[in-house]
Every structure is written in structure tokens, then in C-alpha cells.
Design a protein around this motif. Structure first.
Motif, PDB file in Angstrom:
ATOM      1  N   ARG A  19       0.833  -1.181   0.000  1.00  0.00           N
ATOM      2  CA  ARG A  19       0.000   0.000   0.000  1.00  0.00           C
ATOM      3  C   ARG A  19       0.883   1.251   0.000  1.00  0.00           C
ATOM      4  O   ARG A  19       0.684   2.190  -0.757  1.00  0.00           O
ATOM      5  CB  ARG A  19      -0.878   0.006   1.251  1.00  0.00           C
ATOM      6  N   SER A  20       1.894   1.199   0.849  1.00  0.00           N
ATOM      7  CA  SER A  20       2.796   2.330   0.949  1.00  0.00           C
ATOM      8  C   SER A  20       3.515   2.559  -0.381  1.00  0.00           C
ATOM      9  O   SER A  20       3.674   3.695  -0.825  1.00  0.00           O
ATOM     10  CB  SER A  20       3.792   2.071   2.065  1.00  0.00           C
ATOM     11  N   THR A  23       1.143   4.159  -2.752  1.00  0.00           N
ATOM     12  CA  THR A  23       0.946   5.562  -2.376  1.00  0.00           C
ATOM     13  C   THR A  23       2.111   6.412  -2.871  1.00  0.00           C
ATOM     14  O   THR A  23       1.931   7.470  -3.481  1.00  0.00           O
ATOM     15  CB  THR A  23       0.833   5.685  -0.847  1.00  0.00           C
ATOM     16  N   LYS A  24       3.334   5.877  -2.602  1.00  0.00           N
ATOM     17  CA  LYS A  24       4.524   6.639  -3.017  1.00  0.00           C
ATOM     18  C   LYS A  24       4.565   6.803  -4.535  1.00  0.00           C
ATOM     19  O   LYS A  24       4.835   7.895  -5.056  1.00  0.00           O
ATOM     20  CB  LYS A  24       5.793   5.922  -2.539  1.00  0.00           C
ATOM     21  N   ALA A  26       2.113   6.678  -6.663  1.00  0.00           N
ATOM     22  CA  ALA A  26       1.071   7.598  -7.134  1.00  0.00           C
ATOM     23  C   ALA A  26       1.468   9.042  -6.841  1.00  0.00           C
ATOM     24  O   ALA A  26       1.302   9.924  -7.693  1.00  0.00           O
ATOM     25  CB  ALA A  26      -0.253   7.262  -6.451  1.00  0.00           C
ATOM     26  N   ALA A  27       2.000   9.262  -5.633  1.00  0.00           N
ATOM     27  CA  ALA A  27       2.390  10.632  -5.273  1.00  0.00           C
ATOM     28  C   ALA A  27       3.463  11.152  -6.227  1.00  0.00           C
ATOM     29  O   ALA A  27       3.420  12.310  -6.669  1.00  0.00           O
ATOM     30  CB  ALA A  27       2.886  10.684  -3.833  1.00  0.00           C
ATOM     31  N   ILE A  28       4.421  10.280  -6.573  1.00  0.00           N
ATOM     32  CA  ILE A  28       5.513  10.721  -7.451  1.00  0.00           C
ATOM     33  C   ILE A  28       4.987  10.995  -8.865  1.00  0.00           C
ATOM     34  O   ILE A  28       5.323  12.008  -9.492  1.00  0.00           O
ATOM     35  CB  ILE A  28       6.646   9.675  -7.458  1.00  0.00           C
ATOM     36  N   ILE A  30       1.852  11.681  -9.873  1.00  0.00           N
ATOM     37  CA  ILE A  30       0.986  12.875  -9.929  1.00  0.00           C
ATOM     38  C   ILE A  30       1.826  14.141  -9.724  1.00  0.00           C
ATOM     39  O   ILE A  30       1.685  15.126 -10.445  1.00  0.00           O
ATOM     40  CB  ILE A  30      -0.131  12.790  -8.860  1.00  0.00           C
ATOM     41  N   GLY A  31       2.736  14.057  -8.747  1.00  0.00           N
ATOM     42  CA  GLY A  31       3.602  15.211  -8.491  1.00  0.00           C
ATOM     43  C   GLY A  31       4.404  15.581  -9.729  1.00  0.00           C
ATOM     44  O   GLY A  31       4.547  16.762 -10.068  1.00  0.00           O
ATOM     45  N   ALA A  33       3.571  15.033 -12.877  1.00  0.00           N
ATOM     46  CA  ALA A  33       2.676  15.633 -13.875  1.00  0.00           C
ATOM     47  C   ALA A  33       2.390  17.097 -13.508  1.00  0.00           C
ATOM     48  O   ALA A  33       2.368  17.975 -14.370  1.00  0.00           O
ATOM     49  CB  ALA A  33       1.373  14.837 -13.949  1.00  0.00           C
ATOM     50  N   LEU A  34       2.193  17.334 -12.210  1.00  0.00           N
ATOM     51  CA  LEU A  34       1.916  18.703 -11.770  1.00  0.00           C
ATOM     52  C   LEU A  34       3.115  19.609 -12.047  1.00  0.00           C
ATOM     53  O   LEU A  34       2.971  20.761 -12.435  1.00  0.00           O
ATOM     54  CB  LEU A  34       1.604  18.731 -10.273  1.00  0.00           C
ATOM     55  N   THR A  37       3.587  20.634 -16.017  1.00  0.00           N
ATOM     56  CA  THR A  37       2.547  21.287 -16.828  1.00  0.00           C
ATOM     57  C   THR A  37       2.905  22.746 -17.161  1.00  0.00           C
ATOM     58  O   THR A  37       2.954  23.123 -18.332  1.00  0.00           O
ATOM     59  CB  THR A  37       1.199  21.252 -16.100  1.00  0.00           C
TER      60      THR A  37
ATOM     61  N   TRP B 225       5.213  12.265   4.401  1.00  0.00           N
ATOM     62  CA  TRP B 225       5.415  11.369   3.254  1.00  0.00           C
ATOM     63  C   TRP B 225       5.089   9.952   3.647  1.00  0.00           C
ATOM     64  O   TRP B 225       5.506   9.549   4.723  1.00  0.00           O
ATOM     65  CB  TRP B 225       6.874  11.486   2.799  1.00  0.00           C
ATOM     66  N   LEU B 230       0.453  12.370  -0.988  1.00  0.00           N
ATOM     67  CA  LEU B 230      -0.457  11.898  -2.040  1.00  0.00           C
ATOM     68  C   LEU B 230      -1.765  12.693  -2.004  1.00  0.00           C
ATOM     69  O   LEU B 230      -2.265  13.114  -3.050  1.00  0.00           O
ATOM     70  CB  LEU B 230      -0.733  10.404  -1.882  1.00  0.00           C
TER      71      LEU B 230
END
Lengths: 186, 610
Positions: A19-20, A23-24, A26-28, A30-31, A33-34, A37, B225, B230
Motif C-alpha cells: 500500500r505504501s 501511495t509513493k 502515485a504521489a511521485i 501525480i507530483g 505531472a503537476l 505542466t 510522506w 499523495l
């Protein structure tokens, strides 16, 4: 489960770690992509000049043949044409200058810009040559490099000239890249 | 690789920094309500990057600001997207600031020892609003120009220092180059610089005191983190997606017609989040506007700043939360009232339509082969017959004449129609109506004027009414021949096609059979002392210019002229203005040729968000 049949496989990941990891990841993602842009949107506008071509139009009327001395001495003339400067379009304004001189019954046109670094060359009547005040290149009347120590990589740029209706001197005005041996239009 | 990172770490200590950043404790675990600060930081970073990219192409000056923004929007690669990103992220930021403030107040995060952090946040709120205000002017379009004029005029009513303050903001006594250079310096340098300083302080203080957890805590403490990161990233993504939706929906940010201090602009409104202030000002009668503009907003800000102290009292926190909700409700109500008042005002709707028409028209002109002159795009609309013709007509002609039943701009003038309707003047249809016994004395033609009892109406109603079939056929040719005198653009194809009929028609005008030349002159035919307007070149540019200039001239109505003023000799209109009305009535204005090659990037077309 499949990995239990496989003796070399690592033991199953505990659900908490997996899970962790997700999460990591996904965070990386999405981060990332942000983060890209706005810079990409900006980069397109920044790179816009690369697709702009110089507007090398047709020949323009520069002078009357009568304005050129019979003895072949060069005379400087402004070149008037439509200048496109980003959003502005200004008809009939100076976009550059040329030296015109009679050569027999023809006319020679030299761009006034020094091919070395883009300075404006002078015609020196006393020495009967062109001289660049920036880095001391000198050019013969036909535009060839005169002094071998001149830093200019090539002679002054000859422009195509046409005589129309007997007395009108039309020049196809162009600028060329500075600092190269070859004459490459910009 | 590891060796390099260790090398760098020994020299910078970045690992500790990264660790502190990522492993900040989140008491009670990650929660969605903590995302607002991060979304604001994200928006600010977008604004800095897009702002710098826009800066690369922006030129602050009253002949170049609108023009450079036009160029970004319509000519540069993805410029419309970049501008849209900057514009809509700015709006998102305002909304997110409100969310952030609400969350901070509701969760009690403003209380001791976090007072200074709260105040730094209030300063940041004001700085963001100042950025919005200064940025609104920079495109130098009508909307930004007039809305900002209101804002700087309000600055002038500040007690004691008002006029000087206004001069300092505007960069002189009137709007011009220095208004733009000053606003640009504020918008792109001074305010963002101050913001960076305050953001650093804000985040430092936030880290120092830690997050204020929302009680009860649902889970054990966790590191920032990855769980909170997230959540923050997803929230930022949501913000970005909303912004991108608006960019695509409206093809980037709006760009109105270029600012023109001489051109009325009734559609001026501030950005939507300042509408409540705009509305508030309506309730303060002359002389008391300082209450709506300065005192009340200052008092509200005062309450906001005092919140950390008020929060210490027994019911203080409840008061603070209640106050904030009440203030939001008030702002919401005022915004709603401003919107509904505008939506119910026909004048405002017409003004918006006219603004949108001008905005679209100036783009067409800027993209014409003539491009934008160095005097600026504002001259494009000033010299455009399609734009100025109707305005001049409404002001100078429509008290008697009409254009397609209205005043040229779509409104009904106060006075009843009392002269001809000039839509399609000198066209075949228009002349056919004039020569129609049933219509010649209608209000559409001579019904409202002195000519109603004149010889022409009598001739049409008595003689033409008696025409037999052969004469009627001749009349048709005559109409075609006479109308060709005008050389109307709209009829050029038909005129080329009907050259033979036109030649016949012209002969008929000159012939004695049709009686035109009993009163009128037509080229060489007719009397030298005509009692009716010369039909030579009837409706042509030259004819119409001369007619509008002086209808009482012997060449036209002479002393039979009804009420029409001599616009030229009496200096009611300039020659250029008469030219614009003439060209508009004749349908002569620039129209773009259809683009043979579709543009790879669709040209931004938009309707403003309602």
C-alpha cells in the motif's frame, strides 16, 4: 498462489508495504505531472521564435540610377520596405541599408552589415575601401576581404540587383548570418 | 551515484533538509482537510512559471501591451493555453485562499502560539488580491482599463494622501505608459517578491509550530510522506484539472478590445471576486463612498487580524467562526446581487454584446494583411467602418433615420422614425421599394419627411402605379441600371453578371420615356437646373460623402432639403467620420478571406464565462 510454488521468489510483500509503495508511486507520478505542466506551457511560447521565418520579400526600389556617381564611387541608400515586427506591420520604413555603385553599365549592391559580427561598415573615400569600425575588417570596393588580417570570414554580401525601366535600381534585400564562411540567409 | 549524493550532502546537508520536509509529523495521520496550503503553494509556483513565460513576450506600454497580449493569445505557440493557465490559476488561488482561511479558523489554527503565522497568511491574502488587481490591467483592454480606473479613483478618496496616492499608483495624472510600467513592476516584481518573503516566513512558522490537528484524531500520527503528500498531490491535480477545463472551455483568457479612453465602455466590471465591493459601493450615496470603499473593508480586515485575540475569550472562537461565515455569506449575497442586477439590465447586456463584438472585430482587423500599425491596435477600431459606422449613425442620424428598423446598434431611439430606413441604401431592393407605389410614402421611405408631399412620391403613386407590363419590365431594368451607379460591394457579382441589363437600365434613366430626367440630372442627361438630387453616381462613395456632407447643396435637395443638417460645412462630423458612416452604409469594410488552410492549433474563439 503462484509464488508459493516458486522456491526462489521473495516472500510475499506485506499488504502494508505494498500500500505504501502504491501511495509513493502515485504521489511521485501525480507530483511529476503537476510539476511539468506549467514549464511545458511556458516552453512552447518561449520556443515560438524558432518557427518564425525571416520575411525575405521580393526586390524593392532603392534608388534612381541617376543618383549613382559615374566614377563608380559607392553611395549608401536606405532600403524601404514593409517591416514586420511581431504584431506590428509598418509599410515603407527603413529595414536596412545598402551601398550601391556603378560597375560599367551594371550596378553592384552590398549589404552594409559586416559579415564578421554584424556592425555597420563605413565607406572611406580617401582609401577607397570599406572599413568596419568594430574589429577593423576592411573590404575592397567589390566587397572582397582586402586585408588578410581582417577578422571577417567572408567579403561583404552582394545582393541581387535589377535595373527596371532604364533608371530604377531594384535590390532584393536580404540579411545573412554573421560569422560564417558561407553566405546563409537569415 | 551514491558517492556523488554523499559528496553533495556533505557540502549542502540536503539530506537532512529533505528528511525534515518529508517526515514532518502529521498528528492524527493524513487528512484531506490539510491540503489547502499545499494547493496554494502549487498555484503560486504555476503563477511564477507561467508569469515568467508571459513576461518573455509581454511589452508594457500603451501602444504595445494589448498588442503583445494579442500576439501571445493568437499568434504564439500555445500562447492561449499559457495565458489561460495564468488567468484561471489566479482565480483558483483566490478560491483556495478562502478555503484555506476557513480551515485555519474552523480548526483553531490561528490561536496562540500561531498568531504571527495567521497574520502572515492575512498579508499573503492581501498580496494575492493585489496581484489580481494589478494583473487585470496589464492586457490593456477595455475591461481591465475601465475596471482599474475605478479602483484607482477609489484610492484617490483615501483621507489625507488620496490624490498623491493615486498619482503614485497611476504614474502621473492620467493613464498611460507609466501606469503600465508601474503596474507591471508591482505585478511581476514587487508583490511576488514580497510574497516569496512572506511564504518563506509562513512555512517556517508552520513548521515551527507544527500542524494543528483536527480533534478527535482518528489515527496514530504519521509522517507527511507519503500519505499526506499523495492527498496534497491529488488535490493539486484536481485544481489543475478544473483550471484546464476552464482554459479549454473558453479557449484561454478573455482579451477585450484595446483600451480607449474616448470610447464608452458600460460593460466594465471588476474580476468576479471583487464584485461584492463593486456592489457595496452602490449603496453609499455621493460623499459617503469612503464607507463602502475603505472604512467597511478596513474594519472587516481589522476583525480578521484581531481573531487570535478574540479567540482567547470564552466564546471567542465561536464568534470568529460565525463572523467568517457571516462575512462569506455577505460577500456571496453582494456578488449574487451584482450578478442578478446586471443580468436584468438590458443596457448591460447590450454593452457586453457590443464589447464582445468589438473584441472579436479587432482580432479580425489585427489579422488582416495590413496588421497592427505602430500607433497601436486602438486605431484599428477607430478607423473601422463596421465598428464606428453604427455608433456614428446612432448618435447623429437615428433621431430621424433607421437602419433595419433600429438605431444601428440594435436599440430604439426616443424619436419616431421620420426619414428613410437606410439599410441597403441604393441597392436594387432599396430602390425597388422607393419606386413601389405601395411603399414610397411608407415610413421606410418618404412617409415621415417633407418629401411625402413632394413630386417624387406623387410621380410614383400616380404615374408608376399606372405602368403597364412592358413599362414595369423597363422599370426593373432601370432599377438595376441606377443601382449599379452605387458600385456596392454586396452587388459586385450581380453587377458584373448583369452588365447588359445595366447598360439598358442606364439608358432608360436618361430616356424621356421614364421621366427621371424631368427633375433629376443623370450624367449628361437632364436639366442643368434640377429640382431633385443628381442621380449621377447615385449611392457611390463620392455621391454619399457629398450628400451627407451637405444635402442642401444644389446638386442634391437644394432648398427642398427637409431637416437634414449639413454635417460637413456645419462641422457636425469630421470628414473622416462622414467617411466611416458612408462606408458602413455602403457595406464597405474589411472582411477576411476564408482561411484556405486550417490552422493546426485551433484559433482561440471564446464567449466570456457567464
Amino acid at each position: 498462489m503462484a509464488f508459493q510454488d516458486c522456491p526462489h521468489c521473495p516472500p510475499p510483500t506485506p499488504p502494508e508495504d505494498r500500500r505504501s509503495f502504491l501511495t509513493k508511486a502515485a504521489a511521485i507520478i501525480i507530483g511529476g505531472a503537476l510539476a511539468i505542466t506549467a514549464p511545458i506551457a511556458g516552453l512552447f511560447v518561449f520556443l515560438d521564435p524558432l518557427r518564425r521565418k525571416s520575411d525575405s520579400g521580393g526586390a524593392v526600389l532603392v534608388a534612381s540610377l541617376n543618383a549613382l556617381p559615374e566614377n563608380g564611387e559607392p553611395r549608401k541608400f536606405s532600403v524601404l520596405a514593409t517591416r514586420v515586427d511581431a504584431w506590428n506591420r509598418s509599410p515603407n520604413v527603413p529595414i536596412g541599408a545598402v551601398y550601391l555603385q556603378r560597375v560599367g553599365d551594371k550596378v553592384r549592391a552590398l549589404n552594409v552589415v559586416c559579415p564578421h559580427a554584424g556592425c555597420f561598415v563605413d565607406y572611406r573615400g580617401a582609401k577607397n575601401h570599406f572599413f568596419c569600425p568594430c574589429h577593423n575588417s576592411s573590404f575592397a570596393l567589390d566587397g572582397q576581404v582586402q586585408d588578410p588580417k581582417s577578422p571577417s570570414p567572408r567579403g561583404l554580401d552582394n545582393l541581387v540587383v535589377e535595373i527596371r525601366n532604364g533608371t530604377e535600381v531594384w535590390v532584393k534585400f536580404q540579411n545573412f548570418r554573421a560569422g560564417t564562411h558561407d553566405k546563409i540567409p537569415v | 551515484m551514491k558517492a556523488f549524493f554523499d559528496w553533495a550532502d556533505q557540502r549542502t546537508g540536503y539530506k537532512k533538509l529533505v528528511h525534515e520536509t518529508l517526515y514532518e509529523n502529521v498528528p492524527g495521520g493524513a487528512r484531506w482537510r490539510y491540503v489547502w496550503g499545499s494547493t496554494l503553494a502549487f498555484c503560486f509556483s504555476i503563477q511564477v512559471i507561467t508569469g515568467l513565460a508571459l513576461w518573455v513576450a509581454y511589452s508594457a506600454g500603451s501602444q504595445t501591451a494589448w498588442e503583445s497580449v494579442y500576439y501571445i493569445q493568437h499568434e504564439m505557440w500555445g500562447g492561449w493555453f499559457l495565458r489561460g493557465l495564468h488567468h484561471y490559476t489566479a482565480q483558483a488561488m483566490t478560491v483556495l485562499l478562502v478555503f484555506h482561511l476557513m480551515q485555519v479558523v474552523i480548526d483553531g489554527a490561528y490561536k496562540a502560539p500561531r498568531e504571527i503565522n495567521f497574520w502572515s497568511g492575512v498579508v499573503l491574502l492581501l498580496l494575492v488580491l493585489a496581484l489580481s488587481l494589478t494583473g487585470y490591467l496589464l492586457p490593456w483592454d477595455q475591461k481591465g482599463f475601465w475596471a482599474t480606473k475605478v479602483a484607482t479613483s477609489i484610492a484617490a478618496i483615501t483621507p489625507f494622501i488620496g490624490p498623491e496616492l493615486q498619482k503614485l499608483i497611476v504614474g502621473g495624472s492620467d493613464y498611460g505608459h507609466h501606469t503600465l510600467t508601474r503596474f507591471f513592476a508591482l505585478h511581476a516584481g514587487i508583490i511576488p517578491g514580497a510574497m516569496v518573503a512572506f511564504i518563506v516566513a509562513h512555512i517556517y512558522l508552520f513548521r515551527r509550530h507544527g500542524l494543528t490537528p483536527k480533534e478527535p484524531r482518528r489515527r496514530p500520527d504519521a509522517a507527511f510522506w507519503p500519505d499526506q503528500v499523495l492527498r496534497d498531490a491529488v488535490a493539486c491535480l484536481a485544481v489543475l484539472l478544473v483550471v484546464v477545463f476552464f482554459i479549454i472551455r473558453y479557449r484561454g483568457a478573455e482579451l477585450g478590445a484595446p483600451a480607449d479612453a474616448s470610447e464608452q465602455f458600460s460593460a466594465a466590471r471588476p474580476e468576479w471576486y471583487f464584485l461584492f465591493l463593486f456592489q457595496l459601493l452602490k449603496y453609499f450615496p455621493g460623499g459617503t463612498e469612503i464607507w463602502g470603499a475603505i472604512i467597511i473593508p478596513a474594519l472587516l480586515m481589522g476583525v480578521l487580524v484581531a481573531m487570535p485575540f478574540v479567540g482567547n475569550w470564552k466564546l471567542g472562537h465561536r464568534f470568529n467562526v460565525g463572523f467568517l461565515w457571516a462575512m462569506l455569506a455577505g460577500v456571496g449575497l453582494l456578488t449574487y446581487l451584482a450578478r442578478t442586477e446586471d443580468a436584468a439590465s438590458p443596457e448591460f447586456i447590450l454593452a457586453v454584446q457590443s464589447a464582445e463584438r468589438d473584441a472579436a472585430r479587432v482580432i479580425v482587423l489585427a489579422q488582416s494583411p495590413d496588421g497592427i500599425p505602430t500607433a497601436g491596435a486602438v486605431t484599428l477600431l477607430r478607423n473601422d467602418a463596421l465598428t464606428q459606422g453604427p455608433k456614428l449613425f446612432a448618435k447623429n442620424c437615428a433621431s430621424c433615420h433607421r437602419y433595419d428598423g433600429h438605431d444601428g446598434l440594435g436599440s430604439q431611439p426616443k424619436d419616431k422614425i421620420s426619414a428613410s430606413d437606410l439599410k441597403g441604401f441604393a441597392s436594387r431592393e432599396w430602390i425597388a421599394g422607393l419606386l413601389d407605389p405601395a411603399r414610397v410614402d411608407s415610413l421606410h421611405y418618404f412617409g415621415g419627411s417633407k418629401q411625402k408631399t413632394g413630386k417624387m412620391v406623387k410621380f410614383v403613386k400616380e404615374d408608376i402605379a399606372e405602368f403597364d407590363a412592358a413599362q414595369k419590365a423597363q422599370l426593373q431594368k432601370l432599377i438595376v441600371g441606377l443601382s449599379a451607379e452605387a458600385g456596392l460591394k454586396a452587388q459586385s457579382a450581380a453587377d458584373t453578371r448583369d452588365a447588359v441589363v445595366i447598360a439598358e437600365g442606364r439608358k432608360l434613366v436618361s430616356s424621356t420615356a421614364m421621366n427621371c430626367t424631368d427633375c433629376h440630372k443623370f450624367h449628361t442627361a437632364g436639366t442643368d437646373d434640377p429640382s431633385a438630387p443628381d442621380l449621377t453616381g447615385y449611392g457611390s462613395r463620392e455621391w454619399l460623402l457629398a450628400f451627407i456632407s451637405d444635402p442642401s447643396h444644389a446638386r442634391f435637395y437644394g432648398e427642398r432639403n427637409d431637416r437634414m443638417p449639413a454635417y460637413g460645412p456645419d462641422k457636425i462630423l469630421t470628414a473622416a467620420e462622414i467617411g466611416l458612416v458612408t462606408d458602413w452604409l455602403r457595406g464597405e469594410w474589411y472582411e477576411p478571406k476564408a482561411d484556405p488552410l486550417p490552422n493546426l492549433i485551433p484559433p482561440p474563439r471564446r464567449a466570456s464565462p457567464k
